[in-house]
Design an enzyme around this catalytic site. Sequence first.
Site, PDB file in Angstrom:
ATOM      1  N   ASP A  67       0.876  -1.058   0.278  1.00  0.00           N
ATOM      2  CA  ASP A  67      -0.030   0.029  -0.016  1.00  0.00           C
ATOM      3  C   ASP A  67       0.742   0.911  -0.094  1.00  0.00           C
ATOM      4  O   ASP A  67       2.178   1.064   0.130  1.00  0.00           O
ATOM      5  CB  ASP A  67      -1.623  -0.036   1.201  1.00  0.00           C
ATOM      6  CG  ASP A  67      -0.411  -0.730   2.523  1.00  0.00           C
ATOM      7  OD1 ASP A  67       0.890  -0.016   2.831  1.00  0.00           O
ATOM      8  OD2 ASP A  67      -0.749  -1.211   3.263  1.00  0.00           O
ATOM      9  N   ASP A 136      -8.349  -2.347  14.099  1.00  0.00           N
ATOM     10  CA  ASP A 136      -8.934  -2.069  13.362  1.00  0.00           C
ATOM     11  C   ASP A 136      -9.003  -3.791  12.419  1.00  0.00           C
ATOM     12  O   ASP A 136     -10.519  -4.101  12.250  1.00  0.00           O
ATOM     13  CB  ASP A 136     -10.254  -1.523  12.708  1.00  0.00           C
ATOM     14  CG  ASP A 136      -9.256  -0.444  11.661  1.00  0.00           C
ATOM     15  OD1 ASP A 136      -8.662  -2.017  11.035  1.00  0.00           O
ATOM     16  OD2 ASP A 136      -9.410   0.191  10.771  1.00  0.00           O
ATOM     17  N   HIS A 138      -7.737  -4.518   9.884  1.00  0.00           N
ATOM     18  CA  HIS A 138      -7.530  -4.475   8.828  1.00  0.00           C
ATOM     19  C   HIS A 138      -5.813  -5.120   7.774  1.00  0.00           C
ATOM     20  O   HIS A 138      -5.378  -4.828   9.204  1.00  0.00           O
ATOM     21  CB  HIS A 138      -7.067  -2.983   7.850  1.00  0.00           C
ATOM     22  CG  HIS A 138      -6.171  -2.047   8.271  1.00  0.00           C
ATOM     23  ND1 HIS A 138      -6.323  -0.758   9.683  1.00  0.00           N
ATOM     24  CD2 HIS A 138      -4.738  -1.982   8.861  1.00  0.00           C
ATOM     25  CE1 HIS A 138      -5.105  -0.174   9.213  1.00  0.00           C
ATOM     26  NE2 HIS A 138      -3.679  -1.231   8.953  1.00  0.00           N
ATOM     27  N   GLU A 143      -9.772  -1.621   4.683  1.00  0.00           N
ATOM     28  CA  GLU A 143     -10.127  -1.332   6.162  1.00  0.00           C
ATOM     29  C   GLU A 143     -11.476  -1.831   6.424  1.00  0.00           C
ATOM     30  O   GLU A 143     -12.524  -2.428   5.525  1.00  0.00           O
ATOM     31  CB  GLU A 143     -10.422   0.368   6.419  1.00  0.00           C
ATOM     32  CG  GLU A 143      -9.382   1.771   6.641  1.00  0.00           C
ATOM     33  CD  GLU A 143      -8.820   1.355   7.624  1.00  0.00           C
ATOM     34  OE1 GLU A 143      -8.774   0.334   8.400  1.00  0.00           O
ATOM     35  OE2 GLU A 143      -8.425   2.215   8.443  1.00  0.00           O
TER      36      GLU A 143
HETATM   37  C1  F6R Z   1       1.606  -1.520   6.405  1.00  0.00           C
HETATM   38  C2  F6R Z   1       0.191  -2.421   6.889  1.00  0.00           C
HETATM   39  C3  F6R Z   1      -0.512  -2.182   7.621  1.00  0.00           C
HETATM   40  C4  F6R Z   1       0.016  -2.067   8.721  1.00  0.00           C
HETATM   41  C5  F6R Z   1      -1.429  -2.244   9.893  1.00  0.00           C
HETATM   42  C6  F6R Z   1      -0.080  -2.583  11.181  1.00  0.00           C
HETATM   43  O1  F6R Z   1       1.850  -1.657   4.614  1.00  0.00           O
HETATM   44  O2  F6R Z   1      -0.512  -2.315   4.850  1.00  0.00           O
HETATM   45  O3  F6R Z   1      -1.836  -3.184   7.489  1.00  0.00           O
HETATM   46  O4  F6R Z   1       0.006  -3.723   8.702  1.00  0.00           O
HETATM   47  O5  F6R Z   1      -1.695  -1.382  10.173  1.00  0.00           O
HETATM   48  O6  F6R Z   1       0.990  -1.526  11.237  1.00  0.00           O
HETATM   49  P1  F6R Z   1       1.466  -1.849  12.734  1.00  0.00           P
HETATM   50  O7  F6R Z   1       2.868  -2.954  12.385  1.00  0.00           O
HETATM   51  O8  F6R Z   1       2.641  -0.684  11.887  1.00  0.00           O
HETATM   52  O9  F6R Z   1       1.137  -2.441  14.393  1.00  0.00           O
END
Ligand code: F6R
Length: 260
Positions: A67, A136, A138, A143
């Site tokens: 992403d 959440d 995702h 989302e």
């Molecule tokens: C990042 C991504 C997100 C993160 C998620 C958890 O490329 O796609 O889905 O993996 O927000 O983030 P952290 O690891 O920082 O808790």
Amino acid sequence: MEVVILLNSKDIGVLAADAIETLVRQKPSAVLGLATGSSPLPIYNELARRYEEEGLSFAQAHGFALDEYVGLPTGHQQSYREVIRREFTNRVDIRPENVHGPDGAAEDILAACRNYEEAIRAAGGVDLQILGVGTDGHIGFNEPGSSLASRTRIKTLIEQTRRDNARFFDRLEDVPHHVVTQGLGTIMDARHVILVAAGKGKAHAVRDFVEGPVAAVCAASVLQLHPHATIVIDEDAASELRLADYYRQTYANKPRWQGI
Ligand code: F6R
């Protein structure tokens, strides 16, 4: 879905790196799906160590980021293209031209999303996708409410995710509202998915997507339908799982040759 519960993030990084090393040694031109955020950092640290100290090579490998933020100027320190470079690809011998990310700065975002899907297909599809999970539920930036069949597209972040990610920016106001993300359908096409999570803050999300219903309200739950999904988490992230003992026992008795 296999759930592996380990003591800490370092062990999580080592186990995921083992799977990546096995893949890259068997198939040097492997296509890796790369996540950003803090969860995968122990994996990237371990892979960089193996490259430095053990000669593990990524010279023929390809990488596709999950992403990207929309609206950050090219080269911004927190753009995921830069983060992936800094945290992983600049630390190993993968060729810069083999590392791709969705284009969050494109004039024509829809065309950029279609092109990204096409680039993944042209590379032969993702062999191993690394994932983190949001509080959440995702994955990527899919989302709650994301179509379980979605492809790469633009999404709006919910406020909780913007607040979670504000730690990487100077101020909450600097966190973009929009992102381009691989869809859940895109992620589900990867041949093997390894999701890593650590800490109490992830315990609800882990409980919901591992043991709750498959539902768009918890995007990661779609992984219950994946033929080869490995969930590697620490004790804190596992603390709300009903079947935690069963997962521990299963992994403890698994023949090591099987890997993950
Ligand atoms: C990042 C991504 C997100 C993160 C998620 C958890 O490329 O796609 O889905 O993996 O927000 O983030 P952290 O690891 O920082 O808790």
